[in-house]
Design a protein around this motif. Structure first.
Motif, PDB file in Angstrom:
ATOM      1  N   HIS A  85      -7.914  -1.001   0.271  1.00 30.57           N
ATOM      2  CA  HIS A  85      -7.203  -1.074   2.024  1.00 30.57           C
ATOM      3  C   HIS A  85      -8.556  -1.293   3.725  1.00 30.57           C
ATOM      4  CE1 HIS A  85      -3.220  -1.390   4.663  1.00 30.57           C
ATOM      5  NE2 HIS A  85      -3.525  -2.177   3.931  1.00 30.57           N
ATOM      6  N   CYS A 132       0.333  -0.777   0.437  1.00 30.07           N
ATOM      7  CA  CYS A 132       0.012   0.114   0.130  1.00 30.07           C
ATOM      8  C   CYS A 132       0.942   1.160   0.072  1.00 30.07           C
ATOM      9  CB  CYS A 132      -0.967  -0.105   1.486  1.00 30.07           C
ATOM     10  SG  CYS A 132      -1.737   1.478   1.998  1.00 30.07           S
ATOM     11  N   CYS A 153      -5.695   1.565   5.680  1.00 23.46           N
ATOM     12  CA  CYS A 153      -5.826   3.086   5.734  1.00 23.46           C
ATOM     13  C   CYS A 153      -6.599   2.900   5.175  1.00 23.46           C
ATOM     14  CB  CYS A 153      -5.006   4.369   4.992  1.00 23.46           C
ATOM     15  SG  CYS A 153      -4.103   2.904   2.920  1.00 23.46           S
TER      16      CYS A 153
HETATM   17 ZN   LIG Z   1      -3.202   1.977   3.361  1.00 22.46          ZN
END
Ligand SMILES: [Zn+2]
Lengths: 92, 977, 172
Positions: free
Chosen positions: A58, A7, A62
């Motif tokens: 995600h 990510c 996040c």
């Molecule tokens: Zn993330």
């Protein structure tokens, strides 16, 4: 399927932290684009062999939507970018 | 029973004795033994019966590939079937039992299967039991399952703990033989984070057998390096994308009574930047008649038992070998004082420089072995004629196959190497390098050098500069190997796959019948399909197929290698996710309040929701629910609504955003007001509904259904980030921040007025008001909403979650004189059905706003919103769509169930006549009969029509009538009171 | 008029648990403020300091997201003061009751955490001050390294008991 996604905000994470939505190369048509265009957008998907861009969320991290470009044959992930920042032309 | 333990030698602790049992017999061994070595030391060769023919079987190997010596260990909930005796570390109290025999291992009725063998040849599954069709389930399958098979699993719960963990390293080394140890040491000295995993309980691999002095030194140094973690008893079972490896550590499988605070097995997921595969090579069995008689063993296994556990399986051993390994075994046997009857070698002349006592029979083969439950003699044919030699043990070696299983888990194809007469995997793949015998090296020095060099290279690839290999590369003067697939002229069954009882003739038959392709032959004969996945058998099967087809093994190719390398227990895969940790329980902030008010809880997703609150004297849930419903319509009730999804929406573009995700308008919603909203999917069908309030210009508060709380937030984030990233809008889930209480009923205002400081009269706080309010004389802030799911005068009060119980207590106290009651999800369900309010029973993924009577809510002025375009397509507005109505029984004494279908009056009960179904139903205590909501074709045009309500599953028919879905207060007088 | 309302910490009944190399304790339900928007850690730190919250920790939580956490509860006025001071385009959601903090410390803390999260917690990859929103088993947590051998997990209130019980079992 990739086991790990890096990510851009959180770093390398296991796929369990993500949710996949599908083709990220689609563009939402204008409301008056006509039934054929809308039909394609809502229902028709290609199943490419090779490079494919997908939306990954995600969801346990996040909570950003990412664009993951991966190879459906080798499962290699080629790039991961933040969808919003990519669309706004910024760096991800 | 004779003792087969040598008086000296071995890596066992003779000062300690371990007591264990096999088939009820008390036996002893020593630390350093495996179950297999201890059985052999006790003179026990016969350990099991084969899968199909129930042939007596002994111990074939000393490792993970063991196909024969499968036993059941433990008792009660710790019973574990099909464990390999060669992998079980001997421990005090170990209970082991042989499998697949009845009534006993020595006398087995099922051995009669051997007499039926003409019917059990290759493809018998497909041929013998074809007809009549009905016989398969009732006769053939139970028969086969009974006769053929493995150990039986227990039905008792496993009392032990399991866990999972993650690990990260620069270098994962798989296998702690010479190549693996050299790799780990090289990387360890370079300061890399190293994990070294080996399936054995002792690290060393072949060095343990060869007695190499370097082993002690290497292990001591590795132990002293803080950046190296050694994991003995750990099998790496899979290589996955992005260099993630799965491994199972047997933490406490070698202790009699596991420490309850430690897992018995730990499942590792290892994220490795680089990995070295140093898994060594597997010795190949030779295919000749009777090669499965107990006493026949792999040469390397015999060496291992001899050198590690000081066990000589036989008193008089014959060696059958196509390569050096057999000579090494013979030398070790003679050195230990064991009689070697002969060395049989099909090659013209041995290149091993044999200097031992035993005679070498070159150009010869063992054609058949004789014996029943133990080897008696071998029949040898060679250039100089035939002879029979008596022997009680046979060490065989058909060459070596590199163990490349893991290297092929991600799609790499093994390649046939003529020089090695073996399949090799690509030596270097991204993140994984094969070293040592697994990449075709033979000598110890070559493996040490190869491991060290490849570790240095792997580390260089991830930025470690100038890593010094700890061992120098050594030349590997290995002669080209000659493959030898099977002995010609055997009379007895020559087994290829021991575990699945596939023999030479089965493969020949497969080729003759057109199943010579390696994947077809596998399924036709079941070769390689047992739990050992053909570790010993696949290569010989490929060679035999190649010869039968007249092609090279390269052309036959291999079947696909898949995880797991060896079987993995369900416990390890489950980890801690069992019993109460199977899934996390989500508890509302009002959970304790509900509990002390006597709630019965129901699991909704992960949530525990209060379903109803029984009182003394109530014997059925219906009594409680009816009482709660009636009391709310008459007085008041308090219900926990905290599980509804709650989302704070911020940003200067929040209103614009909401306008685009809801089909009705939100941009003009005034501050302090709430609005019911419907979200569509892009296909025009309803996704979710809920109430959204405007708390300030740039701050909205959205509620979602409990079921879709997570889904809606994800959907909003998707819209905001991928569709309209230019909008400034932010989301924060506040589901857990706010305890939400619904206070419903005609007395609700009177009750709340005692808690809320502000004026909440209808004039000051009309229907759909939404405001931050002061509570308890300014001691607490909350959010008050005048919304109603029940159709009564009702409020929802949100307070910070920690205050939930205290505030609910206060409301109950204030409401006592108004006869307030606690009510649960069941009463809420009845109240909303009575009022005709929908939930996901109606929002079932097939309905449009129009179908539920919300057609006029859909904005015609907004330029765009999710679902707008598709909502206008053909059929979405058709009048004959199933649309929401109410149904009730004509005779109020009768009832019907949710899910029942609607038939036109007089129509036959067929699917063709189906006109819709009952989406929700309940007993209405206010009306005194069953009521239902239903989606019925053209429903709203058919009010008053008599229909048949049909439950096809239970064959129930109820005469009913279509009516308005609003059963209570259609004028909304109570709502606006 | 009913009594003055009181807040009941969700892990109130849990005493600190000391295992071999592990201490597990529920932290006071003080404040957890979720901040979102176009600002920076430095600006937010300054803002918190000027609001008198020098003792509060500021923890990044992903793209343009932070948590400001501390042991003391904030009243409505204190909260409003921070909201007012936020720069335009920056928003605050009070999660003081929605998220619960658990401290895990001791020499075995990283080992225990590796049983739930895939985040690499080695000193070289996750030093003091590092944070991560990640899955611990089936539960999403915000993880912070607050010391050499000390971590804090922030978890949704409704999951707090389930997480604590799982940690207790792993810490045994
Ligand atoms: Zn993330």
């Amino acid at each position: 399927m990739a086991s790990l996604i890096t990510c851009p905000h959180c770093g390398q994470r296991p796929k369990e932290e993500f949710t996949i939505k599908g083709d990220a190369s689609l563009t939402r048509p204008a409301p008056d684009a006509g039934p054929d265009v809308w039909y394609d957008y809502v229902y028709l998907r290609s199943n490419p062999k090779g490079l494919h861009k997908e939306y990954w969320h995600h969801s346990s991290g996040c909570r950003r939507w990412l664009i993951v470009e991966r190879d459906t044959v080798t499962h290699k992930v080629h790039s991961v970018t933040d969808a919003a920042l990519t669309k706004l032309g910024g760096a991800a | 029973m004779s003792n087969h333990r040598l008086s000296t030698g071995g890596r066992i602790d003779r000062t300690r004795t371990i007591k264990f049992s096999f088939d009820g017999k008390a036996l002893t061994g020593h630390p350093g033994d495996t179950l297999a070595s201890a059985l052999l030391a006790n003179g026990i060769q016969l350990v099991g019966r084969s899968f199909k023919y129930h042939r007596p079987r002994g111990i074939l190997t000393a490792g993970a590939a063991e196909p024969n010596a499968l036993v059941t260990t433990g008792a009660g909930g710790r019973t574990e079937a099909n464990t390999r005796a060669t992998m079980i570390e001997l421990h005090d109290g170990l209970i082991a039992r042989s499998q697949n025999r009845w009534p006993s291992l020595a006398f087995d009725i099922g051995a009669a299967n051997g007499l039926l063998s003409p019917f059990l040849s290759a493809g018998f599954y497909y041929k013998t039991f074809m007809w009549p069709a009905g016989f398969w389930e009732k006769v053939y399958e139970p028969l086969i399952r009974n006769a053929a098979g493995l150990g039986k699993a227990t039905y008792e719960a496993d009392p032990d703990a399991y866990e999972k963990c993650w690990a990260h390293c620069d270098l994962l080394v798989i296998g702690a033989g010479p190549a693996g140890l050299a790799a780990a040491l090289t990387a360890g000295r370079a300061g890399a984070r190293v994990l070294l995993a080996d399936e054995g309980f002792a690290l060393g691999g072949s060095l343990l057998t060869d007695g190499d002095a370097t082993l002690t030194t290497i292990l001591a140094e590795l132990d002293a390096l803080p950046n190296v973690q050694c994991l003995p008893r750990t099998t790496v079972i899979g290589w996955y994308d992005d260099n993630v490896f799965g491994a199972v550590e047997r933490v406490q499988k070698h202790v009699a009574l596991p420490d309850p605070h430690q897992p018995v097995e730990r499942f590792w997921r290892i994220i490795a930047k680089q990995a070295i595969l140093a898994t060594g090579a597997e010795e190949r069995p030779l295919v000749f008649g009777g090669n499965d008689i107990p006493g026949v063993m792999m040469a390397s296994a015999m060496r291992s038992y001899l050198n590690r556990q000081a066990v000589a399986p036989g008193k008089r051993t014959v060696v059958f070998t196509t390569n050096d390994a057999g000579y090494r075994a013979a030398a070790d046997l003679e050195a230990a004082g064991v009689d070697v009857a002969a060395i049989v070698d099909p090659r013209a002349r041995s290149d091993a420089g044999w200097q031992g006592k035993a005679k070498v029979l070159a150009n010869s083969c063992i054609v058949d072995a004789a014996g029943g439950k133990a080897l008696r003699s071998v029949h040898i044919a060679g250039a100089s004629g035939t002879q029979t030699i008596e022997a009680d043990a046979l060490a065989m070696s058909g060459g070596w196959s590199p163990i490349i299983h893991l290297a092929c888990h991600r799609g790499a194809k093994p390649v046939w190497s003529e020089r090695h007469a073996a399949f090799l995997a690509p030596e270097r793949q991204e993140g994984l390098t094969i070293a040592g015998a697994a990449s075709g090296h033979a000598s110890t020095s070559a493996c040490l050098g190869d491991g060290a060099r490849k570790a240095a290279e792997a580390l260089a690839a991830i930025g470690f500069a100038r890593v010094e290999p700890t061992f120098l590369s050594a030349d590997d003067t290995q002669a080209a190997a000659t493959p030898f697939w099977y002995v010609k002229g055997s009379k007895g069954k020559a087994f290829v796959d021991y575990q699945n009882d596939v023999h030479l003739k089965d493969l020949g038959l497969a080729v003759r019948e057109g199943y010579g392709d390696v994947e077809l032959a596998k399924r036709y004969t079941t070769n390689g399909m047992a739990t050992d996945q053909g570790k010993l058998s696949n290569i010989n099967a490929i060679g035999i197929l190649a010869e039968a087809r007249g092609v090279s093994p390269a052309e036959v190719g291999t079947t696909t290698f898949r995880p797991f390398y060896t079987p993995v227990s369900f416990g390890a895969l489950t980890g801690t996710s069992r019993a109460k940790h199977f899934q996390p329980a989500r508890k509302s902030p009002l959970h304790e309040w509900a509990k002390k008010n006597g709630a019965v809880f129901v699991e909704t997703g992960l949530w525990y929701r209060s379903a109803w609150f029984p009182r003394a004297g109530e014997t059925t849930w219906r009594e409680s629910v009816d009482r709660e419903v009636l009391n709310i319509r008459k007085n008041a009730g308090l219900c926990d609504a905290s599980t509804l999804g709650k989302i704070e929406i911020f940003g200067k573009d929040a209103a614009t955003f909401l306008d685009r995700v809801y089909c009705n308008g939100f941009a003009k919603l005034p501050v302090g007001r709430a609005r019911y909203g419907i979200m569509l999917r892009e296909d025009g069908l309803i996704y979710d509904d809920g109430t959204t309030s405007r708390l300030s210009e740039d701050h909205f508060f959205m509620t979602t259904t409990t079921a879709l709380a997570a889904g809606v937030l994800t959907h909003l984030e998707f819209c905001a980030q991928t569709l309209w990233p230019e909008l400034e809008v932010h989301f924060a889930s506040s589901t857990d921040q706010w305890a939400q209480m619904a206070i419903a009923g005609p007395k609700s205002r009177a009750i709340l007025s005692e808690i809320v400081d502000e004026d909440i009269s209808d004039a000051a706080f009309p229907f759909m008001s939404a405001r931050t309010v002061s509570l308890f004389g300014g001691n607490l802030e909350g959010r008050l909403f005048r919304i109603s799911f029940s159709g009564e005068l009702a409020y929802e009060l949100g307070v910070p979650a920690g205050y939930a119980e205290s505030v609910a207590d206060a409301i109950m106290q204030a409401g006592a004189k108004h006869d307030i009651c606690a009510y649960g999800a069941e009463a809420l369900g009845v109240l909303r059905i009575e009022k005709g309010h929908v939930t996901h029973a109606e929002i079932n993924g097939t309905v449009t706003p129009g179908d539920l009577g919300f057609g006029r809510m859909v904005s015609t002025t907004k330029p765009d919103f999710i679902g707008k375009a598709m909502l206008t397509r053909e059929g979405m507005q058709a009048a004959d769509r199933p649309r929401l109505v109410g149904v009730k029984p004509i005779n109020p004494e009768t009832s019907f169930r949710t899910g029942s279908h609607i038939l036109a009056d007089g129509a036959a009960a067929t699917l063709e006549n189906d006109q819709g179904y009952v989406t929700s139903s309940c007993f209405s205590p206010n009306l005194g009969h069953t009521i239902g909501l239903a989606l019925i074709n053209n429903g709203p045009e058919r009010l008053g029509e008599k229909v048949m309500i049909w439950n096809g599953l239970r064959n129930e028919f109820t005469e009913g009538v279509i009516c308005s879905p609003v059963f209570i207060d259609p004028e909304n007088e109570k709502l606006h009171a | 008029m009913p009594d003055f309302p009181t807040s009941r910490p969700v892990l109130a009944g849990k005493s600190a648990r000391h295992g071999k190399g592990i201490t597990l304790e529920a932290l006071p339900e003080g404040h957890v403020l979720q901040v979102m928007g176009a600002t920076t850690s430095a600006d937010l730190r300054a803002l918190l300091d000027s609001a008198g919250l020098t003792g509060s920790a500021l923890r990044p939580a992903g793209y343009r997201q932070w948590y400001a956490v501390g042991d003391t509860p904030l009243d409505a006025q204190a909260l409003q003061a921070i909201v007012t001071a936020l720069p335009p385009g920056t928003y605050l959601s009070d999660q003081s009751h929605g998220r619960v903090r658990i401290r895990l410390s001791g020499t075995r803390a990283t080992e225990l955490l590796s049983k739930g999260t895939a985040v690499d917690l080695h000193d070289s990859a996750f030093s003091v001050g590092h944070t991560a929103t990640t899955l611990f088993g089936h539960i999403s947590v915000h993880l912070s390294r607050t010391g050499e051998t000390e971590f804090e997990l922030t978890v949704l209130r409704s999951f707090a008991e389930a997480l604590y019980s799982e940690l207790e079992e792993l810490a045994a």
